[in-house]
Enzyme design. Sequence first.
Site, PDB file in Angstrom:
ATOM      1  N   CYS A 114     -32.928  14.395 -32.722  1.00 29.94           N
ATOM      2  CA  CYS A 114     -31.835  14.078 -33.651  1.00 29.94           C
ATOM      3  C   CYS A 114     -31.824  12.585 -33.971  1.00 29.94           C
ATOM      4  CB  CYS A 114     -30.499  14.481 -33.039  1.00 29.94           C
ATOM      5  SG  CYS A 114     -29.090  14.228 -34.152  1.00 29.94           S
ATOM      6  N   CYS A 139     -25.057   9.600 -31.092  1.00 27.03           N
ATOM      7  CA  CYS A 139     -23.870  10.027 -30.346  1.00 27.03           C
ATOM      8  C   CYS A 139     -24.098   9.823 -28.842  1.00 27.03           C
ATOM      9  CB  CYS A 139     -23.551  11.481 -30.634  1.00 27.03           C
ATOM     10  SG  CYS A 139     -23.419  11.852 -32.402  1.00 27.03           S
ATOM     11  N   CYS A 145     -24.623  12.776 -26.192  1.00 22.67           N
ATOM     12  CA  CYS A 145     -25.504  13.906 -26.494  1.00 22.67           C
ATOM     13  C   CYS A 145     -26.905  13.718 -25.926  1.00 22.67           C
ATOM     14  CB  CYS A 145     -25.573  14.098 -28.004  1.00 22.67           C
ATOM     15  SG  CYS A 145     -26.491  15.580 -28.484  1.00 22.67           S
ATOM     16  N   CYS A 170     -22.807  31.657 -32.395  1.00 24.24           N
ATOM     17  CA  CYS A 170     -22.722  30.311 -32.945  1.00 24.24           C
ATOM     18  C   CYS A 170     -24.127  29.761 -33.141  1.00 24.24           C
ATOM     19  CB  CYS A 170     -21.938  29.408 -32.010  1.00 24.24           C
ATOM     20  SG  CYS A 170     -20.260  30.000 -31.695  1.00 24.24           S
ATOM     21  N   CYS A 193     -20.855  31.909 -36.709  1.00 21.84           N
ATOM     22  CA  CYS A 193     -20.372  30.558 -36.958  1.00 21.84           C
ATOM     23  C   CYS A 193     -21.581  29.638 -37.037  1.00 21.84           C
ATOM     24  CB  CYS A 193     -19.449  30.123 -35.824  1.00 21.84           C
ATOM     25  SG  CYS A 193     -18.856  28.415 -35.962  1.00 21.84           S
ATOM     26  N   CYS A 226     -13.596  25.458 -37.402  1.00 17.99           N
ATOM     27  CA  CYS A 226     -13.593  25.311 -35.961  1.00 17.99           C
ATOM     28  C   CYS A 226     -13.859  23.844 -35.658  1.00 17.99           C
ATOM     29  CB  CYS A 226     -14.678  26.197 -35.380  1.00 17.99           C
ATOM     30  SG  CYS A 226     -15.066  25.823 -33.689  1.00 17.99           S
ATOM     31  N   ARG A 241     -10.786  27.310 -27.207  1.00 21.89           N
ATOM     32  CA  ARG A 241     -11.993  27.744 -26.502  1.00 21.89           C
ATOM     33  C   ARG A 241     -12.371  26.765 -25.414  1.00 21.89           C
ATOM     34  NH1 ARG A 241     -16.408  29.219 -30.258  1.00 21.89           N
ATOM     35  NH2 ARG A 241     -14.932  30.929 -30.467  1.00 21.89           N
TER      36      ARG A 241
END
Length: 421
Positions: A65, A69, A72, A109, A142, A202, A272
């Site tokens: 990626c 972040c 992560c 998901c 999702c 979400c 959740r």
Amino acid sequence: MDLLNTLVDKGLRRELPTREEALAVLATSDDDLLDVVAAAGQVRRQWFGRRVKLNYLVNLKSGLCPEDCSYCSQRLGSKAGILKYTWLKPDEASKAAAAGVAGGAKRVCLVASGRGPTDRDVDRVTKTIEAIKEQNEGVEVCACLGLLSDGQADRLRSAGADAYNHNLNTSEETYGAITTTHTYADRVETVQQAQAAGLSACSGLIAGMGESDKDLVDVVFALRDLDPDSVPVNFLIPFEGTPLAKEWNLTPQRCLRILAMVRFVCPDVEVRLAGGREVHLRSMQPLALHLVNSIFLGDYLTSEGQAGQADLDMIADAGFEVEGQGTTTLPRHRADALSGGGCGSQGAAEASGATGCGSHGGGGCGSHEASGGGCGPCGGHGEPEPATVADAGQSVPAGAARTDLVAVRRRGAGTDLAPNA
């Protein structure tokens, strides 16, 4: 406790608590913890009964990626030893999804690392959605692909996606200290694009990144303003090889207080319990079922979760039941509003509560599989030193986070396992 009575009354009326009341929940003592759980449990049962919705992650693209972040394991420059691979083919993703559905998952998901999808990526995902829906009747899908460009949410909706996940993660005030390659406003805009396209939104948070109580309350109130149908609560998994590798702040008690605060602020929303629950709640996971009405089954994006059968046993032993395919998660007033917006898989809801659109702990630009944090109690002036426990030669203040009790298990690391095996 007057505070808890007030919060229960407000939760049953869907009335927003004050920021001071939300902060007070986070400041309650361990002696009051069971009272806090019991109070928030009344609100949970009012809107969702004793049902627990199961969700299953399929990591379509792992690692590599370009975003930074801090939490992560897939970030730019990460040295975490995780699985890295490019896009799964639709049939591979559908096969992985089927494993989750067979275990009782209502929602799949689909997550992909990266800043956001290209139009070609959206084409890939639409084919995957179609394959999953064709082979798994009634399943909700999702997508979590990062920041969306104009028209992409509409394309996902047309392909059969029911929901889109994009987490705010932390407060706007502290967001720049966690991520510099995109902004908090970018995240808000993507959630709003999903809503405008008729997708069930979400969006949630990551706790445990060194944030203050005020930061936690700020992000949860911001989520309440955005009004997503699902709010995933992640607890930071401090992966070695990431900037937050040493942020072991959370205790099980702290996690429960955070979940209770979220339930009071978002009483009728699918809350959740997402990544990091196994690491930080540990043996107190069953108590969290009194606060949340949705969990993940199986592994997360780059770390292993609890065995699926153990989750099913935990739900049954705690006196809860797995939510069936024919049940709507969201309470009637939310489900009816969502149906008007066009979330395709949503049926009419039961008055006591039904399933909404799911959220998940990780993936895309900044969504994450688990996070956690908090702080242990601090001794006041003139008070005796806190008791300590000895373990492996270490002295740990009572109530502090116990890093010696936890271990991050990287999914598939050092093995030939296929993604989501």
